[in-house]
Write a protein that holds these residues in place. Structure first.
Motif, PDB file in Angstrom:
ATOM      1  N   UNK A   3      18.644   5.157 114.348  1.00 45.94           N
ATOM      2  CA  UNK A   3      18.076   5.023 115.344  1.00 45.94           C
ATOM      3  C   UNK A   3      19.909   3.467 115.406  1.00 45.94           C
ATOM      4  N   UNK A   4      19.743   3.281 116.699  1.00 44.48           N
ATOM      5  CA  UNK A   4      21.236   2.842 116.687  1.00 44.48           C
ATOM      6  C   UNK A   4      21.552   0.932 116.726  1.00 44.48           C
ATOM      7  N   UNK A   5      22.659   0.739 116.040  1.00 46.87           N
ATOM      8  CA  UNK A   5      22.589  -0.435 115.777  1.00 46.87           C
ATOM      9  C   UNK A   5      24.435  -1.066 115.844  1.00 46.87           C
ATOM     10  N   UNK A   6      24.575  -1.903 116.526  1.00 48.27           N
ATOM     11  CA  UNK A   6      25.995  -2.905 116.402  1.00 48.27           C
ATOM     12  C   UNK A   6      26.057  -3.181 114.925  1.00 48.27           C
ATOM     13  N   UNK A   7      27.045  -2.826 114.423  1.00 49.19           N
ATOM     14  CA  UNK A   7      27.624  -3.614 113.826  1.00 49.19           C
ATOM     15  C   UNK A   7      28.822  -4.254 113.178  1.00 49.19           C
ATOM     16  N   UNK A   8      28.836  -5.808 112.960  1.00 51.05           N
ATOM     17  CA  UNK A   8      29.757  -7.384 113.164  1.00 51.05           C
ATOM     18  C   UNK A   8      29.459  -7.550 112.008  1.00 51.05           C
ATOM     19  N   UNK A   9      31.255  -7.762 112.033  1.00 49.64           N
ATOM     20  CA  UNK A   9      30.726  -8.367 110.725  1.00 49.64           C
ATOM     21  C   UNK A   9      31.176  -9.945 111.216  1.00 49.64           C
TER      22      UNK A   9
END
Length: 286
Positions: free
Chosen positions: A165-171
């Motif tokens: 599944x697609x996920x937006x990764x933000x630190x």
């Protein structure tokens, strides 16, 4: 009446981790019925099992077709419901190897008994991918989260990661930034639907191989997912792709602490194997 089991994943405490519904025999249910059960239960996902497709290899009774529904929609893959389902099956047919046919592809799951007598399940993801984020889409995500760009960790550049599944990764640059989550539900949902995202994986790096994470899930009708196995797999692929961790590494992800449902996800990377392994404990909720 459909028998809906309740399990938590990524914790051996029923009050920790991420609760999931598990329907071990969904052969008589259509999509509308599955969605209705998931909505009534109210957990972020419920897993529904039917017979495996022809050729998958279900002769030993340890292969299944699995579909995942949130209260609002069907999702192609869900890690915590996979772990919960594997633990439920392990209690009934014993520890060992399982194979789940999901919309994202075949997902092997290994179930073992722990020294304490509980069960632990580890899934192996489908082939992962990592891609760039368009600047305008990043700006919209930050606006929906009400995060200034200065609060991002430059060592964890934004990406979209996929491992089922697609996920937006933000630190997040600080743990305090991660802990302060109050976002525009509708605005973030619109962006996520346009980008075909399941969650936004918000990450703070606590040590070389230790991370704290949170996952807004408005597309599923849930403000936040307490422990997200699919996002953990995607994050493992992201961390490897960007060279943030060694090719052989075991990452520890802490999630749910800010929701009062602490859970621990183990993410294993192996040199030469692009797939990501995500494991954790699970237990039944009374």
């Amino acid at each position: 009446m459909t028998d809906v089991l309740r399990y938590t994943a990524f914790s051996d405490d029923p009050d920790g981790g991420n609760p999931a519904g598990v329907v071990l025999d969904a052969s008589g249910l259509d999509e509308a019925a599955m969605l209705g059960i998931a909505a009534e239960l109210g957990y972020s996902e419920t897993a529904f099992l039917t017979a495996p497709p022809e050729g998958l290899g279900g002769e030993d009774g340890r292969a299944f077709t699995v579909r995942y529904f949130s209260p609002k929609t069907e999702v192609p893959f869900c890690g915590h419901a996979t772990v919960a389902t594997a633990v439920a099956l392990g209690e009934r047919i014993g520890p060992g190897e399982l194979l789940f046919a999901t919309q994202a592809g075949p997902v092997p799951v290994s179930v073992v008994r722990t020294d304490e007598g509980g069960l632990r399940a580890t899934l192996t993801s489908v082939q992962p991918q990592v891609e760039e984020v368009e600047p305008a889409d990043l700006d919209e995500a930050l606006a929906a989260l009400d995060w200034p760009a200065a609060d991002l960790d430059p060592a964890l550049p934004p990406r979209i990661a996929y491992a089922g599944a697609r996920h937006l990764v933000l630190g997040a640059a600080t743990r305090a930034r991660l802990a302060d989550l109050a976002y525009d539900f509708a605005r973030l949902e619109v962006l996520m639907r346009r980008l075909d995202l399941i969650t936004v994986q918000l990450v703070h790096r606590a040590a070389d191989l230790v991370f704290h994470v949170r996952d807004p899930f408005p597309v599923g009708g849930v403000v936040e997912d307490p422990a997200t196995g699919a996002a953990a797999a995607a994050f493992g692929a992201y961390a490897r792709e960007l060279g943030l961790v060694p090719a052989d590494a075991v990452l520890t992800l802490h999630q749910g602490e800010d929701m009062g449902r602490p859970g621990v996800l183990t993410v294993e990377l192996r040199a030469g194997d692009p797939r990501v392994r995500v494991g954790g404990a699970g237990t039944r909720i009374a």
